[in-house]
Design a protein around this motif. Structure first.
Motif, short mmCIF file in Angstrom:
data_model
loop_
_atom_site.label_atom_id
_atom_site.label_comp_id
_atom_site.label_asym_id
_atom_site.label_seq_id
_atom_site.Cartn_x
_atom_site.Cartn_y
_atom_site.Cartn_z
N GLU A 106 -5.66 11.52 6.08
CA GLU A 106 -5.17 10.14 6.07
C GLU A 106 -4.05 9.98 7.10
O GLU A 106 -3.36 10.95 7.44
N ASP A 107 -3.88 8.74 7.56
CA ASP A 107 -2.81 8.46 8.52
C ASP A 107 -2.42 7.00 8.39
O ASP A 107 -3.09 6.21 7.71
N VAL A 108 -1.32 6.64 9.05
CA VAL A 108 -0.86 5.25 9.04
C VAL A 108 -1.04 4.61 10.41
O VAL A 108 -0.54 3.50 10.64
N LEU A 109 -1.75 5.27 11.31
CA LEU A 109 -1.94 4.76 12.66
C LEU A 109 -3.28 4.05 12.81
O LEU A 109 -4.25 4.37 12.10
N THR A 110 -3.35 3.13 13.74
CA THR A 110 -4.61 2.45 14.03
C THR A 110 -5.60 3.41 14.67
O THR A 110 -6.82 3.24 14.56
N GLU A 111 -5.09 4.43 15.35
CA GLU A 111 -5.93 5.42 16.01
C GLU A 111 -5.28 6.79 15.91
O GLU A 111 -4.12 6.96 16.33
N ARG A 112 -5.98 7.76 15.34
CA ARG A 112 -5.42 9.10 15.20
C ARG A 112 -5.25 9.77 16.56
O ARG A 112 -6.03 9.52 17.49
N LEU A 113 -4.23 10.61 16.65
CA LEU A 113 -4.09 11.45 17.84
C LEU A 113 -5.17 12.54 17.78
O LEU A 113 -5.58 12.96 16.69
N ALA A 154 -0.01 -0.11 3.59
CA ALA A 154 0.11 -0.77 2.29
C ALA A 154 -0.67 -0.01 1.22
O ALA A 154 -0.21 0.14 0.08
N PHE A 155 -1.85 0.50 1.57
CA PHE A 155 -2.66 1.26 0.62
C PHE A 155 -1.93 2.53 0.17
O PHE A 155 -1.87 2.85 -1.03
N HIS A 180 1.24 3.11 0.31
CA HIS A 180 2.44 2.75 -0.46
C HIS A 180 2.07 2.38 -1.90
O HIS A 180 2.81 2.73 -2.83
N ARG A 181 0.97 1.69 -2.09
CA ARG A 181 0.54 1.36 -3.46
C ARG A 181 0.30 2.63 -4.26
O ARG A 181 0.63 2.70 -5.46
N ARG A 182 -0.27 3.64 -3.61
CA ARG A 182 -0.48 4.91 -4.31
C ARG A 182 0.86 5.48 -4.78
O ARG A 182 0.97 5.98 -5.90
N TRP A 183 1.87 5.40 -3.92
CA TRP A 183 3.21 5.87 -4.28
C TRP A 183 3.78 5.02 -5.42
O TRP A 183 4.33 5.57 -6.39
N ALA A 184 3.65 3.71 -5.32
CA ALA A 184 4.22 2.81 -6.32
C ALA A 184 3.57 2.99 -7.68
O ALA A 184 4.22 2.83 -8.73
N GLU A 185 2.29 3.32 -7.69
CA GLU A 185 1.55 3.47 -8.95
C GLU A 185 1.66 4.86 -9.55
O GLU A 185 1.22 5.09 -10.68
N ASP A 186 2.25 5.79 -8.81
CA ASP A 186 2.42 7.15 -9.33
C ASP A 186 3.45 7.14 -10.45
O ASP A 186 4.42 6.37 -10.41
N ASP A 187 3.27 8.00 -11.44
CA ASP A 187 4.20 8.04 -12.57
C ASP A 187 5.44 8.86 -12.30
O ASP A 187 6.26 9.09 -13.20
N GLY A 188 5.62 9.28 -11.08
CA GLY A 188 6.81 10.03 -10.70
C GLY A 188 6.57 11.51 -10.50
O GLY A 188 7.41 12.21 -9.92
N ARG A 189 5.44 12.02 -10.92
CA ARG A 189 5.18 13.46 -10.81
C ARG A 189 5.00 13.92 -9.37
O ARG A 189 5.28 15.08 -9.05
N LEU A 190 4.51 13.04 -8.51
CA LEU A 190 4.19 13.45 -7.14
C LEU A 190 5.19 12.95 -6.11
O LEU A 190 5.03 13.21 -4.93
N ARG A 191 6.21 12.26 -6.56
CA ARG A 191 7.17 11.69 -5.60
C ARG A 191 8.13 12.73 -5.03
O ARG A 191 8.85 12.45 -4.09
N ASP A 192 8.17 13.90 -5.63
CA ASP A 192 8.93 15.03 -5.09
C ASP A 192 7.96 16.19 -4.96
O ASP A 192 7.34 16.61 -5.95
N ARG A 193 7.84 16.72 -3.75
CA ARG A 193 6.91 17.82 -3.56
C ARG A 193 7.38 19.06 -4.31
O ARG A 193 8.55 19.45 -4.20
#
Length: 429
Positions: free
Chosen positions: A360-367, A392-393, A395-408
């Motif tokens: 996954e990436d946040v760019l319109t075109e991957r390097l 946005a997609f 970020h929604r994954r982050w927002a919907e996480d219950d907190g377990r994955l927000r710290d590696r």
């Protein structure tokens, strides 16, 4: 036309990106890893992009920093480092940041990791305003392509059953044959010609066998092994003895500068680090004791691209080789790495990158990699564009996480498969 380069808005977007089940001495990568995307907006509507770690402790610092940038000019990059930011010492005191194996965590290092994302965003915006690539702002490139190394991992076929995750097509790599097959995949997909194996997962003799298998499959190609400080001095010396004829360098075999210096004194294999030297204050002891022969820079650790250049100059002064460390990252960081690497004269080792592992990436075109190399972008700024729908997609994954994955936390991820797992003591072998 005079441009108004005043910062009027700073956007911080924490995201979660898919990560395969890659193994290291502390555990396994979580199915999703946090990153932070920084956007600096000027009065003229120019937007600069930056990227750094997205764990909660980084976000806590990034938010007040974003507020303090409003009203400043993007040309005031030196002023970034003069901003006083309070760091909650209880979050970092005497802690070892095992998530990503970033070495000992300090308040200053945490602050620099946050500042790096803002510095890159400022350089990107300034380059766009002036119509210049970031490498021109850094004094100009000395190469048109930057070489990267295939980053090999011991790997499960997939995350544990029942864990929400994205699927990958790399398959398992748990023995020498699996490691060689993975290396062939990197060569076929991206053309890499050098290989680094993340070690510290299995007993040293098994990892020695894997490196030997790589040497047989790819004769003459540069090979590196990185157990992240999992070995004793004696084990490190023995591994160096057995692999001395095929290793380009051995990375962080033992933990800490004194141990590395002892290993270096007893072997002719060059030692590299991204763990015992991660701040300027740590350079004197490591260089004067000859503990390190190759320093792996990382603009996230060191506070940005210009500090990376300063670091490379110090390495040149002491006759220490320089290359580049990588952690889980997206295309903004790869573009930044490529720009600064293109300006370093003494870059004689291929740089690390996790980028091929990130689906996954946040760019319109991957390097892209061609022959294991990335062409240095010559467009304004970093030369990349943000895909806002994708951002946005994620970020929604982050927002919907219950907190377990927000710290590696690689050890916590391992406990899903092996309840009761704790990170092994150091040295592990």
């Amino acid at each position: 036309m005079t441009r108004d380069l005043t910062v009027t808005e700073v956007r911080l977007t924490p995201i979660l990106i898919a990560d395969p089940p890659l193994l290291n001495t502390q555990g396994v990568h979580q199915p999703y890893t946090p990153r932070l995307i920084v956007e600096v907006v000027t009065a003229d509507g120019i937007i600069g992009y930056g990227e750094t770690y997205g764990d909660a402790k980084y976000l806590e610092l990034a938010r007040p920093l974003a507020d303090r940038l409003i009203g400043r000019r993007i040309t005031d990059l030196n002023g970034l480092f003069g901003l006083e930011l309070a760091v909650d010492a209880s979050r970092v005191e005497n802690a070892v940041d095992v998530g990503g194996l970033r070495g000992v965590q300090t308040a200053d290092k945490l602050r620099l990791s946050v500042l790096s994302g803002f510095e890159v965003a400022g350089l990107d915006a300034l380059g766009k305003a002036l119509g210049l690539p970031v490498h021109a702002l850094l004094g100009g490139k000395v190469r048109d392509f930057v070489e990267y190394s295939a980053y090999l991992f011991y790997k499960w076929a997939g995350h544990p059953e029942g864990v929400d995750c994205e699927k990958d097509d790399w398959g398992a790599a748990l023995d020498p044959a699996g490691v060689v097959e993975q290396a062939r995949g990197f060569t076929e997909r991206h053309g890499f010609t050098s290989f680094k194996l993340k070690g510290g997962v299995f007993p040293p003799q098994e990892e020695i066998a894997a490196v030997r298998a790589l040497a047989e499959a790819f004769p003459g190609h540069p090979l590196r092994l990185d157990p992240n400080g999992a070995w004793s001095v004696e084990t490190s010396v023995e591994v160096a003895r057995q692999l001395g004829d095929v290793l380009e360098y051995l990375e962080d075999p033992a933990l800490g500068t004194p141990a590395m210096a002892e290993v270096a004194a007893r072997t002719g294999v060059p030692l590299a680090t991204n763990m015992c030297v991660t701040t300027f204050a740590e350079i004197k002891e490591a260089f004067t004791s000859n503990a390190v022969q190759v320093l792996l820079s990382d603009h996230h650790y060191w506070g940005g691209l210009r500090n990376t250049q300063h670091l490379a100059a110090l390495c040149a002064a002491f006759g220490v080789g320089v290359s580049m460390h990588s952690n889980t990252h997206l295309g903004i960081s790869l573009a930044a790495m490529t720009h600064v690497a293109s300006t370093v004269p003494g870059l004689h080792h291929a740089c690390d990158t996790h980028y091929p592992w990130q689906s996954e990436d946040v760019l319109t075109e991957r390097l892209t990699f061609d022959g294991g190399r990335v062409a240095v972008p010559d467009g304004p700024g970093l030369g990349v564009e943000l895909d806002r729908d994708r951002l946005a997609f994620l970020h929604r994954r982050w927002a919907e996480d219950d907190g377990r994955l927000r710290d590696r936390d690689d050890a916590a991820a391992m406990r899903v498969a092996e309840p009761g797992w704790t990170a092994p003591p150091t040295p592990r072998w």
